[in-house]
Design a protein around this motif. Structure first.
Motif, PDB file in Angstrom:
ATOM      1  N   TRP A 205      51.910  40.952  10.492  1.00  4.50           N
ATOM      2  CA  TRP A 205      51.294  40.744  11.678  1.00  4.50           C
ATOM      3  C   TRP A 205      52.231  40.184  12.836  1.00  4.50           C
ATOM      4  CZ3 TRP A 205      46.859  40.624  13.903  1.00  4.50           C
ATOM      5  CH2 TRP A 205      46.622  39.694  14.942  1.00  4.50           C
ATOM      6  N   GLU A 206      53.174  39.006  12.676  1.00  2.95           N
ATOM      7  CA  GLU A 206      53.974  38.763  13.825  1.00  2.95           C
ATOM      8  C   GLU A 206      54.894  40.051  14.129  1.00  2.95           C
ATOM      9  OE1 GLU A 206      53.773  36.155  14.901  1.00  2.95           O
ATOM     10  OE2 GLU A 206      52.507  34.923  13.545  1.00  2.95           O
ATOM     11  N   ARG A 207      55.330  41.024  13.117  1.00  2.92           N
ATOM     12  CA  ARG A 207      55.937  42.065  13.790  1.00  2.92           C
ATOM     13  C   ARG A 207      55.002  42.881  14.680  1.00  2.92           C
ATOM     14  NH1 ARG A 207      58.804  47.248  10.522  1.00  2.92           N
ATOM     15  NH2 ARG A 207      59.938  48.006  12.220  1.00  2.92           N
ATOM     16  N   LEU A 208      53.874  43.107  14.252  1.00  2.00           N
ATOM     17  CA  LEU A 208      53.036  44.026  15.280  1.00  2.00           C
ATOM     18  C   LEU A 208      52.610  43.317  16.711  1.00  2.00           C
ATOM     19  CD1 LEU A 208      51.220  46.334  14.968  1.00  2.00           C
ATOM     20  CD2 LEU A 208      49.235  45.155  14.146  1.00  2.00           C
ATOM     21  N   VAL A 209      52.407  42.185  16.557  1.00  2.00           N
ATOM     22  CA  VAL A 209      52.073  41.249  17.773  1.00  2.00           C
ATOM     23  C   VAL A 209      53.488  41.364  18.678  1.00  2.00           C
ATOM     24  CG1 VAL A 209      51.783  39.089  18.706  1.00  2.00           C
ATOM     25  CG2 VAL A 209      50.397  39.536  16.704  1.00  2.00           C
ATOM     26  N   ALA A 210      54.383  41.238  18.123  1.00  2.00           N
ATOM     27  CA  ALA A 210      55.821  41.268  18.879  1.00  2.00           C
ATOM     28  C   ALA A 210      55.986  42.677  19.390  1.00  2.00           C
ATOM     29  CB  ALA A 210      56.663  40.993  18.044  1.00  2.00           C
ATOM     30  N   TYR A 211      55.669  43.609  18.583  1.00  2.00           N
ATOM     31  CA  TYR A 211      55.822  45.074  19.047  1.00  2.00           C
ATOM     32  C   TYR A 211      54.695  45.327  20.392  1.00  2.00           C
ATOM     33  CZ  TYR A 211      54.594  49.983  19.038  1.00  2.00           C
ATOM     34  OH  TYR A 211      54.303  51.416  19.434  1.00  2.00           O
ATOM     35  N   TYR A 212      53.593  44.881  20.307  1.00  2.00           N
ATOM     36  CA  TYR A 212      52.605  45.131  21.302  1.00  2.00           C
ATOM     37  C   TYR A 212      53.336  44.183  22.675  1.00  2.00           C
ATOM     38  CZ  TYR A 212      49.310  47.829  18.606  1.00  2.00           C
ATOM     39  OH  TYR A 212      48.779  49.091  18.155  1.00  2.00           O
ATOM     40  N   GLN A 213      53.582  43.170  22.235  1.00  2.00           N
ATOM     41  CA  GLN A 213      54.105  42.235  23.524  1.00  2.00           C
ATOM     42  C   GLN A 213      55.312  42.790  24.377  1.00  2.00           C
ATOM     43  OE1 GLN A 213      52.554  39.326  24.439  1.00  2.00           O
ATOM     44  NE2 GLN A 213      53.514  39.884  26.149  1.00  2.00           N
TER      45      GLN A 213
END
Length: 231
Positions: A205-213
């Motif tokens: 989850w955190e990696r995915l959010v950071a990726y989109y950010q």
């Protein structure tokens, strides 16, 4: 049937790639996974998918199959001795295919445009996205999953709505899928993600959010939201 050499060319953050991984795991099929770099596509990816040059690509005994919906049906047909993904009744199979294409051709593009399309078109795209989500909401009436009491083809295809959409809403600071407006879809999301096999085949989850950010900030810096793409 003995499994021949099989590998999957995918991308960790791609909902389309994750569809295939989930289907293989639900069927209990072993495979080798090869992570691709979409910005620097490998010769293998270009060889096996010269038309679209995208993931996912499933390669079995040197024979490639591209496009996630096509791959899902191939997996179900090839390993028909294992739990089915698609419905067995012809009409229900046809309807599952119809709604799968609705998700890919109507629902996902309208959601993407609602968040990162041209500013003047976002409001209209959001209305369209909500109408499309409402159509899916209606398909869940009286069912836990789109596939009935267990996860099936259409649930796998809708994985973006169950998980990726929340990451996008978080990074964009805008919410279109709420419990109040879409109670059945909201509960379906919870039930889908809670399944052990699904949970094991979702990106962190955190990696995915950071990726989109990172992608949002890069697009803003270049003043081109069109660079934000779904893979």
């Amino acid at each position: 049937m003995a499994d021949l050499e099989m590998k999957l060319l995918g991308l960790w953050c791609s909902p389309f790639s994750r569809r295939v991984e989930l289907a293989l795991c639900l069927k209990g099929i072993s495979y080798d996974y090869i992570e691709e770099d979409i910005q620097n596509k490998s010769p293998e990816l270009l060889k096996y998918n010269p038309v679209h040059k995208k993931v996912p690509v499933l390669v079995r005994d040197g024979k490639p199959i591209a496009e996630s919906l096509v791959i899902l049906e191939y997996i179900d047909d090839m390993w028909d001795d294992k739990p089915a993904i698609l419905p067995q009744e012809p009409y229900e199979r046809a309807m599952a295919r119809f709604w799968a294409r609705f998700i890919d051709e109507k629902c996902l593009p309208s959601i993407w445009k609602a968040f990162w399309g041209p500013k003047k078109e976002q409001d209209e795209a959001e209305k369209e996205a909500c109408e499309n989500l409402k159509a899916l909401e209606n398909e869940l009436k009286g069912k836990k999953f789109f596939g009935g009491s267990s996860i099936g083809y259409l649930d796998i295809v809708a994985n973006f709505i169950a998980y990726w959409l929340d990451a996008i809403q978080k990074t964009a600071g805008k919410t279109i899928l709420t419990k109040e407006s879409f109670p059945l879809l909201s509960q379906w999301k919870v039930d889908f993600v809670a399944c052990k096999v699904v949970k094991e085949n979702l990106p962190p989850w955190e990696r995915l959010v950071a990726y989109y950010q990172i992608r949002i900030e890069a697009a803003k810096a270049s003043n081109d939201d069109g660079k934000i793409q779904i893979y």
